[in-house]
Enzyme design. Sequence first.
Site, PDB file in Angstrom:
ATOM      1  N   LYS A  95     -10.270   5.734   4.846  1.00 35.53           N
ATOM      2  CA  LYS A  95     -11.541   5.258   5.378  1.00 35.53           C
ATOM      3  C   LYS A  95     -12.726   5.723   4.531  1.00 35.53           C
ATOM      4  O   LYS A  95     -13.625   4.931   4.230  1.00 35.53           O
ATOM      5  CB  LYS A  95     -11.695   5.750   6.831  1.00 35.53           C
ATOM      6  CG  LYS A  95     -13.038   5.470   7.456  1.00 35.53           C
ATOM      7  CD  LYS A  95     -13.272   3.976   7.633  1.00 35.53           C
ATOM      8  CE  LYS A  95     -14.743   3.651   7.768  1.00 35.53           C
ATOM      9  NZ  LYS A  95     -15.494   3.789   6.510  1.00 35.53           N
ATOM     10  N   HIS A 106      -9.239   3.680  -0.993  1.00 36.06           N
ATOM     11  CA  HIS A 106      -7.868   3.165  -0.924  1.00 36.06           C
ATOM     12  C   HIS A 106      -7.524   2.275  -2.118  1.00 36.06           C
ATOM     13  O   HIS A 106      -7.377   1.059  -1.972  1.00 36.06           O
ATOM     14  CB  HIS A 106      -7.692   2.406   0.388  1.00 36.06           C
ATOM     15  CG  HIS A 106      -6.323   1.894   0.650  1.00 36.06           C
ATOM     16  ND1 HIS A 106      -5.171   2.510   0.186  1.00 36.06           N
ATOM     17  CD2 HIS A 106      -5.894   0.791   1.338  1.00 36.06           C
ATOM     18  CE1 HIS A 106      -4.108   1.828   0.578  1.00 36.06           C
ATOM     19  NE2 HIS A 106      -4.531   0.772   1.272  1.00 36.06           N
ATOM     20  N   CYS A 154       0.812  -1.220   0.000  1.00 37.26           N
ATOM     21  CA  CYS A 154       0.000   0.000   0.000  1.00 37.26           C
ATOM     22  C   CYS A 154       0.847   1.272   0.000  1.00 37.26           C
ATOM     23  O   CYS A 154       0.314   2.373  -0.130  1.00 37.26           O
ATOM     24  CB  CYS A 154      -0.932   0.007   1.207  1.00 37.26           C
ATOM     25  SG  CYS A 154      -1.922  -1.485   1.362  1.00 37.26           S
ATOM     26  N   ILE A 156     -12.786  -1.190  -0.721  1.00 27.97           N
ATOM     27  CA  ILE A 156     -12.044  -1.619  -1.905  1.00 27.97           C
ATOM     28  C   ILE A 156     -12.313  -0.585  -2.989  1.00 27.97           C
ATOM     29  O   ILE A 156     -13.470  -0.219  -3.235  1.00 27.97           O
ATOM     30  CB  ILE A 156     -12.489  -3.020  -2.345  1.00 27.97           C
ATOM     31  CG1 ILE A 156     -12.119  -4.042  -1.266  1.00 27.97           C
ATOM     32  CG2 ILE A 156     -11.867  -3.404  -3.680  1.00 27.97           C
ATOM     33  CD1 ILE A 156     -12.764  -5.396  -1.450  1.00 27.97           C
TER      34      ILE A 156
END
Length: 388
Positions: free
Chosen positions: A330, A334, A84, A210
Site C-alpha cells: 500500500k 508494488h 504478483c 504502480i
Amino acid sequence: MTEVRVAGVGLTEFGEEPSRTGRDLFGAASTEAFADADVPRADIESVRYGNFMGELSERQGHQGPLMAEAAGVRAPSTRYESACASSGAALRSAVKDIRNNEEDVILVGGAERMTNLGTAGATEALAIAADELWEVRSGMTFPGAYALMAKAYFDEYGGDRTDLAHVAVKNHDHAMGNEHAQYQRRIDVSDVLEAPPVSEPLGLYDSCPISDGASALVLVSDEYAEENGVDAPVAITGTGQGGDDMALQDRKYLARTPASNRAAEEAYADAGIGPDDVDFAEVHDCFTIAEVLALESLGFYEVGEGIGAARRGETTAEGDVPVNLSGGLKAKGHPVGATGTSQVAEITELLRGDHVNSDAVADAEVGLAHNAGGTVASCLVHVMEVVA
C-alpha cells in the site's frame, strides 16, 4: 536437513522511475545484496528471478540470463512467473534446492518496470493475471475484482469502508522513514474516505500504487555460512504454496482466500510452528481488503474477525502482531515481480535489528511473509526465524 540462511539483502527505492530498465534495477539491488552478504559473486551457483510483465513493459523475454549478467553473475539463471507472486515462487524453488543439497549459494530476487506504461497501460498489463476468457474480455481489472471481494466480505461478515481506511492509515504510518518506500507520508481516515473512488467500495487510498523497483537476496546453506565465516542469523525455516481457481466466478468463496490457507498450513508445518508463534508479518495488501483476507487465511484471526484488526490497533507497530512494518504494498509500493523477495528482505532487516522499525519488534524471533498472485489464485508463504 540443511538450513537456509539469508546472507544478504538488497532493495532499490520503490517508486516512479520510468527511465530505468529492469536490468538496471535488478543490477542495483543485487549489488547491494552482495555487499550486505560479503559473499563473492563467483560463488553463486544459480540465479532465480521473478518478473511478471517484462514482455509487455520492455518487450523482453528470456530474462533469466539477462538478469544474471546484470548482477555480474556467470551462473545458470531462470525466470519465474506467478503474477504478483513471481519472486515468492522463485524463492521457494531456491529454498528447496539448498535444503536438498543441490546448491549452497543462490541469488534470488525480482524486478518490475511498470510506470513507463502509464496508468492505463499498467492496469491493462496487470489484468492478464486474471482469466482472459471469462474475466479480462469482460473488462475485469484487479480494482474491480477486489471490490467484488470487499462487497462480498461486507455482506457476509460485516465491516465497512472505515475499517479498511484504518488499514491504509496504519501502513502509511509504518512507511515513514523507510528509505525504500514509495509513499513516506501520513494520511488519516478522512483522507481515505474522501479520496476519489477507484471501484466501489475501494477508493484511491485503498489501492497500492504502480511502482518500479527490484529486490535481491543472497541465500546460503548453513554449512557454507559456517565454513566461510558468513554472518547470517536469519533463516527461512518454512515454505508453503497454495493455489485456487483462477476466475472469481469459479470459486466457492469470494470473501476467503483458500490458496493462502493452504500455503500457510504447509509453511507452518514445515517450520514446526503455528500462527500464535509469529511475532510480525508482511502480507500482500495490494488493496486494503487483501490485508484483511490474508490475516484470516494465515490464522491470525477467525473468518469475519480480521476486518477490525487495524481499527483496534492490533496490527499496528504497537499491536500484538504488527503487520506490514515496511509500509506494505500500500505505501512501500508494488513492483510486482520484486514484491515477494522484498518482503523477505524487510523481515530480515527487522529481525537483524537494522530496519527503521526494528524497535517495534525488538524481541521478535519469528516473522512471516505472505505473497499472493492475482486474486490469490496463487500464494507463497515463508516463515523466517532468528537462529543464531
